[in-house]
Design a protein around this motif. Structure first.
Motif, short mmCIF file in Angstrom:
data_model
loop_
_atom_site.label_atom_id
_atom_site.label_comp_id
_atom_site.label_asym_id
_atom_site.label_seq_id
_atom_site.Cartn_x
_atom_site.Cartn_y
_atom_site.Cartn_z
N TYR A 62 7.26 -2.81 3.76
CA TYR A 62 6.94 -3.85 2.79
C TYR A 62 8.19 -4.64 2.42
N TRP B 161 9.06 -5.75 -0.32
CA TRP B 161 9.56 -5.41 -1.65
C TRP B 161 10.13 -4.01 -1.72
N ASN C 194 10.88 -0.13 -1.91
CA ASN C 194 10.21 1.03 -2.49
C ASN C 194 9.49 0.71 -3.78
N SER C 195 9.65 -0.51 -4.28
CA SER C 195 8.98 -0.91 -5.51
C SER C 195 7.54 -1.31 -5.18
N THR C 196 6.82 -1.77 -6.18
CA THR C 196 5.46 -2.26 -5.94
C THR C 196 5.46 -3.78 -6.04
N TRP D 243 3.42 -5.52 -7.70
CA TRP D 243 3.19 -5.85 -9.12
C TRP D 243 4.52 -5.89 -9.87
N ARG D 244 5.39 -4.92 -9.62
CA ARG D 244 6.67 -4.86 -10.34
C ARG D 244 7.57 -6.03 -9.93
N ILE D 245 7.61 -6.35 -8.64
CA ILE D 245 8.42 -7.46 -8.15
C ILE D 245 7.95 -8.77 -8.78
N ALA E 9 4.60 -5.31 -13.53
CA ALA E 9 4.80 -3.87 -13.73
C ALA E 9 3.48 -3.13 -13.59
N ASN E 10 3.09 -2.37 -14.61
CA ASN E 10 1.86 -1.58 -14.52
C ASN E 10 0.66 -2.30 -15.10
#
Length: 112
Positions: free
Chosen positions: A4, A6, A8-10, A12-14, A18-19
């Protein structure tokens, strides 16, 4: 792709969410794109105008039916025009790419 973009992040976080997902993000002021500062916006706009001028000169020298051998130049011009149209009209990309020569209308509202 093998991984991916982005890391190891998600995603959504990028994107700044976030959550908080979906409609819950609407009232949290997250996932929003910052406004481009005026001086940077001016530099980008002027750069795009210079690209369009280059292409106009190329077409003037070689004729309107000319198909540029430099495909990169044509792509740069396309992108520059898309930016100029989008930033000056407020159109979304899908609206701006649908513009056709001669397909316009005039609308009068409250005398304007």
């Amino acid at each position: 792709i093998q991984s991916y973009p982005w890391g190891n992040s998600t995603l959504w976080r990028i994107c700044g969410v976030a959550n908080i997902k979906g409609l819950g993000a609407a009232t949290k002021n997250v996932g929003r794109t910052d406004i481009i500062p005026h001086d940077e916006q001016s530099r980008i706009f002027n750069y795009c105008e210079s690209i369009v001028r280059e292409m106009k000169a190329e077409l003037a020298a070689n004729g309107i039916g000319y198909h540029p051998s430099d495909e990169r130049m044509a792509i740069r011009c396309r992108d520059a025009v898309l930016y100029i149209v989008s930033i000056t009209s407020g159109m979304r990309n899908d609206e701006a790419i649908g513009i056709e020569v001669g397909a316009w209308r005039k609308e009068l509202k409250n005398g304007v």
